[in-house]
Motif scaffolding. Structure first.
Motif, PDB file in Angstrom:
ATOM      1  N   ALA A 179       0.819  -1.222   0.000  1.00  0.00           N
ATOM      2  CA  ALA A 179       0.000   0.000   0.000  1.00  0.00           C
ATOM      3  C   ALA A 179       0.843   1.258   0.000  1.00  0.00           C
ATOM      4  O   ALA A 179       0.535   2.230  -0.695  1.00  0.00           O
ATOM      5  N   GLU A 180       1.925   1.279   0.793  1.00  0.00           N
ATOM      6  CA  GLU A 180       2.738   2.495   0.879  1.00  0.00           C
ATOM      7  C   GLU A 180       3.403   2.809  -0.458  1.00  0.00           C
ATOM      8  O   GLU A 180       3.526   3.973  -0.842  1.00  0.00           O
ATOM      9  N   PHE A 181       3.821   1.778  -1.188  1.00  0.00           N
ATOM     10  CA  PHE A 181       4.409   2.004  -2.504  1.00  0.00           C
ATOM     11  C   PHE A 181       3.361   2.536  -3.474  1.00  0.00           C
ATOM     12  O   PHE A 181       3.662   3.368  -4.344  1.00  0.00           O
ATOM     13  N   ILE A 182       2.143   2.053  -3.332  1.00  0.00           N
ATOM     14  CA  ILE A 182       1.071   2.543  -4.205  1.00  0.00           C
ATOM     15  C   ILE A 182       0.839   4.030  -3.966  1.00  0.00           C
ATOM     16  O   ILE A 182       0.766   4.827  -4.910  1.00  0.00           O
ATOM     17  N   ARG A 183       0.730   4.413  -2.693  1.00  0.00           N
ATOM     18  CA  ARG A 183       0.486   5.829  -2.389  1.00  0.00           C
ATOM     19  C   ARG A 183       1.648   6.697  -2.845  1.00  0.00           C
ATOM     20  O   ARG A 183       1.448   7.816  -3.318  1.00  0.00           O
ATOM     21  N   HIS A 184       2.866   6.184  -2.698  1.00  0.00           N
ATOM     22  CA  HIS A 184       4.035   6.938  -3.163  1.00  0.00           C
ATOM     23  C   HIS A 184       3.979   7.131  -4.679  1.00  0.00           C
ATOM     24  O   HIS A 184       4.268   8.222  -5.191  1.00  0.00           O
ATOM     25  N   GLY A 185       3.610   6.077  -5.402  1.00  0.00           N
ATOM     26  CA  GLY A 185       3.504   6.189  -6.846  1.00  0.00           C
ATOM     27  C   GLY A 185       2.401   7.132  -7.279  1.00  0.00           C
ATOM     28  O   GLY A 185       2.539   7.853  -8.282  1.00  0.00           O
ATOM     29  N   ARG A 189       1.481   9.788  -5.780  1.00  0.00           N
ATOM     30  CA  ARG A 189       1.918  11.181  -5.623  1.00  0.00           C
ATOM     31  C   ARG A 189       2.560  11.695  -6.905  1.00  0.00           C
ATOM     32  O   ARG A 189       2.342  12.835  -7.306  1.00  0.00           O
ATOM     33  N   ALA A 190       3.357  10.844  -7.542  1.00  0.00           N
ATOM     34  CA  ALA A 190       3.998  11.253  -8.786  1.00  0.00           C
ATOM     35  C   ALA A 190       2.976  11.456  -9.904  1.00  0.00           C
ATOM     36  O   ALA A 190       3.173  12.285 -10.800  1.00  0.00           O
ATOM     37  N   PRO A 213      -1.914  25.326 -21.567  1.00  0.00           N
ATOM     38  CA  PRO A 213      -0.471  25.226 -21.830  1.00  0.00           C
ATOM     39  C   PRO A 213       0.303  24.926 -20.544  1.00  0.00           C
ATOM     40  O   PRO A 213       0.031  25.506 -19.497  1.00  0.00           O
ATOM     41  N   GLY A 214       1.225  24.000 -20.628  1.00  0.00           N
ATOM     42  CA  GLY A 214       2.024  23.657 -19.460  1.00  0.00           C
ATOM     43  C   GLY A 214       1.435  22.565 -18.601  1.00  0.00           C
ATOM     44  O   GLY A 214       2.080  22.120 -17.646  1.00  0.00           O
ATOM     45  N   ALA A 215       0.214  22.113 -18.901  1.00  0.00           N
ATOM     46  CA  ALA A 215      -0.400  21.042 -18.109  1.00  0.00           C
ATOM     47  C   ALA A 215       0.320  19.733 -18.369  1.00  0.00           C
ATOM     48  O   ALA A 215       0.742  19.460 -19.496  1.00  0.00           O
ATOM     49  N   PRO A 216       0.500  18.908 -17.337  1.00  0.00           N
ATOM     50  CA  PRO A 216       1.181  17.622 -17.540  1.00  0.00           C
ATOM     51  C   PRO A 216       0.406  16.723 -18.486  1.00  0.00           C
ATOM     52  O   PRO A 216      -0.832  16.699 -18.467  1.00  0.00           O
ATOM     53  N   ALA A 217       1.125  16.033 -19.329  1.00  0.00           N
ATOM     54  CA  ALA A 217       0.483  15.148 -20.304  1.00  0.00           C
ATOM     55  C   ALA A 217       1.063  13.744 -20.162  1.00  0.00           C
ATOM     56  O   ALA A 217       2.221  13.580 -19.791  1.00  0.00           O
ATOM     57  N   PRO A 218       0.250  12.732 -20.446  1.00  0.00           N
ATOM     58  CA  PRO A 218      -1.180  12.843 -20.762  1.00  0.00           C
ATOM     59  C   PRO A 218      -1.996  12.975 -19.490  1.00  0.00           C
ATOM     60  O   PRO A 218      -1.582  12.483 -18.434  1.00  0.00           O
ATOM     61  N   TYR A 251      -4.816  14.024  -3.510  1.00  0.00           N
ATOM     62  CA  TYR A 251      -4.150  14.226  -4.796  1.00  0.00           C
ATOM     63  C   TYR A 251      -2.828  14.985  -4.654  1.00  0.00           C
ATOM     64  O   TYR A 251      -1.912  14.773  -5.458  1.00  0.00           O
ATOM     65  N   THR A 252      -2.724  15.860  -3.673  1.00  0.00           N
ATOM     66  CA  THR A 252      -1.533  16.715  -3.568  1.00  0.00           C
ATOM     67  C   THR A 252      -0.614  16.350  -2.415  1.00  0.00           C
ATOM     68  O   THR A 252       0.579  16.629  -2.464  1.00  0.00           O
TER      69      THR A 252
END
Length: 312
Positions: free
Chosen positions: A73-79, A81-82, A121-126, A208-209
């Motif tokens: 679970a902790e690895f999932i939450r860490h991922g 975040r990215a 413009p500048g929004a992360p993709a996809p 989310y943040t």
């Protein structure tokens, strides 16, 4: 009704409820002034109890993201975040004119079909588009009925985010992801009863943040320098625990809150109500994030400290 297992018992505070406004990041309603006898009878718990830890549901997680079945679970939450900026970009791509702020409880549609906007413009993709829409309202019972058309606050969410953070939520029903050429998205609407739709707005943003400074800043008017120190901390939960253990820091924060409240007990009671509501939602959903719990502990201490200063 899509339900959590239970809700924590509430203690009574005189407070005014605003209509759902989840896109407003902070509380801005004030409690009415209590009568003198109510001031004397006011009793608040010394601490807000943490429930026993419960791990997230693997069934709910597999339903949301089968590829994560064997991942801790902790690895999932860490991922996650990215991936947070991509998910936020997906939420921001929903056409605001077609995404309701709230819906009447007795007329909830089974799904919302929402056009997609071009990313700025500048929004992360996809972008990673949400999978469901939660329609959150207050619990209904014989002792506390509500109108059939009571508004339910609408929150677009990603099933995997909820499954990774909320241990008491069951698996969400499947949703159909949009194709890369889709101009719209269909979000199943899930009614959910929680003690405070307003407080869920803080939880929604935090999942989310993971910005504890933003969560606390939405909860209480705290010094900007203190919030900035949390934002730059490598481990906010450690920084919050250190602040909680330092009497001088707690006193300074309580003095700041008292001044911001204009030394009004009514305003401080409203702040206590805000912290209480966030605590209730966290317990009801099974959110066990260490930094968020440390933030709730500190916020409660600061409110109680401000009340003590205000009656001296």
């Amino acid at each position: 009704m899509f339900q959590v297992a239970s809700h924590p018992a509430a203690f009574h505070l005189r407070e005014k409820r605003d209509p759902p406004a989840h896109r407003r990041p902070s509380y801005d309603y004030a409690a009415p002034a209590p009568a003198p006898q109510q001031q004397q009878a006011l009793q608040l718990p010394r601490t807000l109890a943490r429930p026993p830890f419960t791990d997230i549901s693997r069934d709910a997680l597999v339903a949301a993201a089968p590829e994560l079945a064997a991942v801790p679970a902790e690895f999932i939450r860490h991922g996650l975040r990215a991936k947070g900026p991509h998910m936020q970009a997906g939420i921001a791509a929903l056409a605001p004119s077609h995404l309701p702020v709230s819906l009447p409880r007795d007329r909830l549609p089974p799904a919302l079909r929402i056009p997609l906007c071009a990313p700025p413009p500048g929004a992360p993709a996809p972008p990673s588009y949400p999978t469901h829409a939660l329609a959150i309202g207050l619990p209904v019972s014989k002792s506390s009925p509500s109108p059939a058309d009571a508004p339910q606050a609408v929150f677009p969410v990603h099933a995997v985010v909820l499954a990774a953070h909320c241990a008491k939520l069951p698996r969400l029903p499947p949703a159909s992801p949009p194709s890369s050429r889709s101009s719209s998205i269909t979000l199943p609407v899930l009614p959910l009863a929680l003690p405070s739709p307003q407080a869920f707005a803080i939880l929604h943003a935090y999942m989310y943040t993971h910005r504890i400074d933003a969560a606390l800043g939405s909860l209480l008017p705290l010094p900007s320098a203190f919030l900035s120190s949390l934002a730059s901390s490598q481990d906010p939960s450690v920084a919050l625990s250190a602040a909680l253990a330092r009497p001088s820091t707690r006193h300074a924060l309580s003095e700041h809150l008292l001044a911001a409240a204009g030394t009004s007990l009514s305003a401080l009671m409203a702040h206590a109500g805000h912290v209480k509501e966030l605590w209730q939602d966290m317990v009801a959903l099974g959110v066990y994030d260490p930094a968020l719990w440390a933030g709730v502990d500190l916020a409660w201490e600061v409110v109680l400290g401000a009340m003590n200063l205000g009656v001296q």
